[in-house]
Design a protein around this motif. Structure first.
Motif, PDB file in Angstrom:
ATOM      1  N   TYR A 142      12.519  -0.057  -4.819  1.00 33.45           N
ATOM      2  CA  TYR A 142      11.600  -1.153  -5.142  1.00 33.45           C
ATOM      3  C   TYR A 142      10.138  -0.747  -4.941  1.00 33.45           C
ATOM      4  O   TYR A 142       9.825  -0.021  -3.996  1.00 33.45           O
ATOM      5  CB  TYR A 142      11.870  -2.364  -4.245  1.00 33.45           C
ATOM      6  CG  TYR A 142      13.269  -2.910  -4.324  1.00 33.45           C
ATOM      7  CD1 TYR A 142      13.697  -3.630  -5.435  1.00 33.45           C
ATOM      8  CD2 TYR A 142      14.170  -2.711  -3.277  1.00 33.45           C
ATOM      9  CE1 TYR A 142      14.984  -4.144  -5.503  1.00 33.45           C
ATOM     10  CE2 TYR A 142      15.460  -3.220  -3.330  1.00 33.45           C
ATOM     11  CZ  TYR A 142      15.862  -3.935  -4.449  1.00 33.45           C
ATOM     12  OH  TYR A 142      17.136  -4.438  -4.510  1.00 33.45           O
ATOM     13  N   PRO A 143       9.241  -1.226  -5.790  1.00 28.51           N
ATOM     14  CA  PRO A 143       7.807  -1.027  -5.538  1.00 28.51           C
ATOM     15  C   PRO A 143       7.349  -1.961  -4.423  1.00 28.51           C
ATOM     16  O   PRO A 143       7.626  -3.164  -4.467  1.00 28.51           O
ATOM     17  CB  PRO A 143       7.148  -1.390  -6.878  1.00 28.51           C
ATOM     18  CG  PRO A 143       8.127  -2.295  -7.555  1.00 28.51           C
ATOM     19  CD  PRO A 143       9.489  -1.868  -7.099  1.00 28.51           C
ATOM     20  N   LEU A 144       6.675  -1.407  -3.425  1.00 27.13           N
ATOM     21  CA  LEU A 144       6.245  -2.199  -2.269  1.00 27.13           C
ATOM     22  C   LEU A 144       4.807  -1.868  -1.901  1.00 27.13           C
ATOM     23  O   LEU A 144       4.449  -0.698  -1.768  1.00 27.13           O
ATOM     24  CB  LEU A 144       7.148  -1.924  -1.060  1.00 27.13           C
ATOM     25  CG  LEU A 144       8.629  -2.290  -1.190  1.00 27.13           C
ATOM     26  CD1 LEU A 144       9.407  -1.746  -0.003  1.00 27.13           C
ATOM     27  CD2 LEU A 144       8.812  -3.792  -1.312  1.00 27.13           C
ATOM     28  N   CYS A 145       3.997  -2.900  -1.716  1.00 27.08           N
ATOM     29  CA  CYS A 145       2.619  -2.693  -1.270  1.00 27.08           C
ATOM     30  C   CYS A 145       2.620  -2.356   0.220  1.00 27.08           C
ATOM     31  O   CYS A 145       3.659  -2.418   0.889  1.00 27.08           O
ATOM     32  CB  CYS A 145       1.782  -3.942  -1.539  1.00 27.08           C
ATOM     33  SG  CYS A 145       2.222  -5.374  -0.509  1.00 27.08           S
ATOM     34  N   ASN A 146       1.462  -2.016   0.753  1.00 26.76           N
ATOM     35  CA  ASN A 146       1.365  -1.655   2.172  1.00 26.76           C
ATOM     36  C   ASN A 146       1.788  -2.805   3.082  1.00 26.76           C
ATOM     37  O   ASN A 146       2.458  -2.598   4.095  1.00 26.76           O
ATOM     38  CB  ASN A 146      -0.066  -1.230   2.513  1.00 26.76           C
ATOM     39  CG  ASN A 146      -0.435   0.100   1.887  1.00 26.76           C
ATOM     40  OD1 ASN A 146       0.431   0.865   1.471  1.00 26.76           O
ATOM     41  ND2 ASN A 146      -1.722   0.383   1.807  1.00 26.76           N
ATOM     42  N   HIS A 147       1.381  -4.018   2.729  1.00 31.80           N
ATOM     43  CA  HIS A 147       1.747  -5.190   3.533  1.00 31.80           C
ATOM     44  C   HIS A 147       3.266  -5.332   3.617  1.00 31.80           C
ATOM     45  O   HIS A 147       3.831  -5.516   4.702  1.00 31.80           O
ATOM     46  CB  HIS A 147       1.171  -6.465   2.910  1.00 31.80           C
ATOM     47  CG  HIS A 147      -0.272  -6.695   3.187  1.00 31.80           C
ATOM     48  ND1 HIS A 147      -0.730  -7.326   4.323  1.00 31.80           N
ATOM     49  CD2 HIS A 147      -1.378  -6.379   2.465  1.00 31.80           C
ATOM     50  CE1 HIS A 147      -2.051  -7.397   4.292  1.00 31.80           C
ATOM     51  NE2 HIS A 147      -2.465  -6.828   3.183  1.00 31.80           N
ATOM     52  N   CYS A 148       3.915  -5.280   2.463  1.00 29.63           N
ATOM     53  CA  CYS A 148       5.348  -5.579   2.422  1.00 29.63           C
ATOM     54  C   CYS A 148       6.210  -4.458   2.982  1.00 29.63           C
ATOM     55  O   CYS A 148       7.289  -4.724   3.515  1.00 29.63           O
ATOM     56  CB  CYS A 148       5.758  -5.929   0.990  1.00 29.63           C
ATOM     57  SG  CYS A 148       5.107  -7.538   0.462  1.00 29.63           S
ATOM     58  N   LEU A 149       5.750  -3.214   2.879  1.00 32.37           N
ATOM     59  CA  LEU A 149       6.489  -2.127   3.526  1.00 32.37           C
ATOM     60  C   LEU A 149       6.283  -2.192   5.034  1.00 32.37           C
ATOM     61  O   LEU A 149       7.240  -2.132   5.811  1.00 32.37           O
ATOM     62  CB  LEU A 149       6.031  -0.766   2.994  1.00 32.37           C
ATOM     63  CG  LEU A 149       6.743   0.436   3.627  1.00 32.37           C
ATOM     64  CD1 LEU A 149       8.237   0.416   3.305  1.00 32.37           C
ATOM     65  CD2 LEU A 149       6.118   1.748   3.165  1.00 32.37           C
ATOM     66  N   GLY A 150       5.047  -2.331   5.460  1.00 34.07           N
ATOM     67  CA  GLY A 150       4.751  -2.384   6.892  1.00 34.07           C
ATOM     68  C   GLY A 150       5.406  -3.561   7.585  1.00 34.07           C
ATOM     69  O   GLY A 150       5.788  -3.474   8.755  1.00 34.07           O
ATOM     70  N   ARG A 151       5.565  -4.673   6.867  1.00 29.53           N
ATOM     71  CA  ARG A 151       6.151  -5.877   7.464  1.00 29.53           C
ATOM     72  C   ARG A 151       7.611  -5.678   7.864  1.00 29.53           C
ATOM     73  O   ARG A 151       8.113  -6.349   8.771  1.00 29.53           O
ATOM     74  CB  ARG A 151       6.034  -7.047   6.478  1.00 29.53           C
ATOM     75  CG  ARG A 151       6.393  -8.387   7.085  1.00 29.53           C
ATOM     76  CD  ARG A 151       6.076  -9.554   6.171  1.00 29.53           C
ATOM     77  NE  ARG A 151       6.834  -9.509   4.932  1.00 29.53           N
ATOM     78  CZ  ARG A 151       6.324  -9.157   3.761  1.00 29.53           C
ATOM     79  NH1 ARG A 151       5.051  -8.813   3.666  1.00 29.53           N
ATOM     80  NH2 ARG A 151       7.063  -9.136   2.675  1.00 29.53           N
ATOM     81  N   GLN A 152       8.298  -4.756   7.225  1.00 25.36           N
ATOM     82  CA  GLN A 152       9.705  -4.503   7.560  1.00 25.36           C
ATOM     83  C   GLN A 152       9.848  -3.833   8.929  1.00 25.36           C
ATOM     84  O   GLN A 152      10.937  -3.783   9.496  1.00 25.36           O
ATOM     85  CB  GLN A 152      10.365  -3.631   6.483  1.00 25.36           C
ATOM     86  CG  GLN A 152      10.138  -4.094   5.051  1.00 25.36           C
ATOM     87  CD  GLN A 152      10.358  -5.581   4.850  1.00 25.36           C
ATOM     88  OE1 GLN A 152      11.341  -6.157   5.337  1.00 25.36           O
ATOM     89  NE2 GLN A 152       9.446  -6.221   4.124  1.00 25.36           N
ATOM     90  N   PHE A 153       8.719  -3.341   9.466  1.00 28.51           N
ATOM     91  CA  PHE A 153       8.724  -2.666  10.775  1.00 28.51           C
ATOM     92  C   PHE A 153       7.664  -3.292  11.688  1.00 28.51           C
ATOM     93  O   PHE A 153       7.104  -2.634  12.558  1.00 28.51           O
ATOM     94  CB  PHE A 153       8.448  -1.171  10.584  1.00 28.51           C
ATOM     95  CG  PHE A 153       9.330  -0.527   9.548  1.00 28.51           C
ATOM     96  CD1 PHE A 153      10.618  -0.131   9.861  1.00 28.51           C
ATOM     97  CD2 PHE A 153       8.881  -0.359   8.241  1.00 28.51           C
ATOM     98  CE1 PHE A 153      11.448   0.438   8.901  1.00 28.51           C
ATOM     99  CE2 PHE A 153       9.702   0.211   7.267  1.00 28.51           C
ATOM    100  CZ  PHE A 153      10.989   0.610   7.598  1.00 28.51           C
ATOM    101  N   ALA A 154       7.415  -4.579  11.475  1.00 34.01           N
ATOM    102  CA  ALA A 154       6.312  -5.272  12.148  1.00 34.01           C
ATOM    103  C   ALA A 154       6.432  -5.299  13.670  1.00 34.01           C
ATOM    104  O   ALA A 154       5.421  -5.382  14.372  1.00 34.01           O
ATOM    105  CB  ALA A 154       6.197  -6.700  11.617  1.00 34.01           C
ATOM    106  N   MET A 155       7.649  -5.257  14.190  1.00 33.70           N
ATOM    107  CA  MET A 155       7.835  -5.346  15.638  1.00 33.70           C
ATOM    108  C   MET A 155       7.701  -3.994  16.334  1.00 33.70           C
ATOM    109  O   MET A 155       7.844  -3.903  17.558  1.00 33.70           O
ATOM    110  CB  MET A 155       9.213  -5.940  15.951  1.00 33.70           C
ATOM    111  CG  MET A 155       9.440  -7.304  15.331  1.00 33.70           C
ATOM    112  SD  MET A 155       8.140  -8.481  15.771  1.00 33.70           S
ATOM    113  CE  MET A 155       8.521  -9.834  14.657  1.00 33.70           C
TER     114      MET A 155
END
Length: 227
Positions: free
Chosen positions: A22-35
């Protein structure tokens, strides 16, 4: 060594699998590892992950391995990475393909945050208030898409899209307006749909209590009906 391998498996390998599909922006990729990590915004986290993956892909490509070029293409087009795109152009001697598509999860809505913040501040300036909070309204299909995405990749350390929008927009409004975010008893709730741009305010009621002292006779305590 075990911790290093865990990091590779939990972050780098999983992030690459996400980007390959999937194409993912920086926000949406980084959010998967937010913790993972503190004091870092998801956009910064996503950019950092993409940079590490790009460096690794470049190293593989320099060894004349086709896999490295494939990884750079993934990062350039599904990861929207300018670094990967420049390296790819240098290696292949071919110009970039130009315009990229949309992020699978947010549909590039994070690119419009500045516009939404300006609109919110302009509307808030019409009122007197001491604090506010941002409420985010998302289309059902967007929330379902994110839930399916998290299940597909078994996301363990992520944050949801609604929370990130609310936090990022609230922080920017607070910086410009000079008013604090109050999650418990805000004077105003800014309700925003970042996918339609619809914005409205919910003004919370103001309760005033008081008492009076009767210091002289002749002042009735019953209700006065004005005519």
């Amino acid at each position: 060594m075990r911790k290093v391998n865990t990091f590779r498996e939990e972050v780098l390998s999983k992030a690459l699998k996400m980007l390959k599909k999937y194409p993912l922006c920086n926000h949406c990729l980084g959010r998967q590892f937010a913790m993972l990590g503190h004091g870092v915004e998801n956009a910064e986290r996503g950019a950092a992950i993409k940079l590490v993956l790009t460096l690794n892909a470049h190293a593989v490509a320099l060894e004349k391995k086709r896999e490295g070029v494939k990884l750079l293409k993934t990062l350039a087009f599904n990861g929207f990475s300018k670094n990967a795109e420049k390296i790819l152009q240098k290696i292949t001697k071919k110009p970039g393909k130009g315009k990229h598509g949309k992020c699978y999860l947010c549909e590039n809505a994070f690119q419009k945050i500045h516009t939404y913040v300006e609109k919110a501040v302009e509307t808030l300036n019409l009122y007197e208030y001491r604090s506010f909070v941002v409420g985010v309204e998302l289309p059902v299909e967007i929330e379902e898409r994110e839930d399916e995405f998290k299940a597909e990749f078994q996301v363990k350390h992520g944050e949801n899209l609604r929370n990130e929008f609310g936090r990022v927009i609230g922080k920017k409004i607070s910086e410009i307006a000079g008013k604090p975010v109050n999650h418990k008893t805000p004077d105003i709730v800014v309700l925003l749909n970042p996918f339609t741009g619809q914005l409205r305010l919910q003004i919370n009621p103001l309760y005033i209590s008081g008492r009076y002292r009767k210091l002289a006779r002749g002042i009735p305590q019953a209700k006065w009906i004005c005519t």
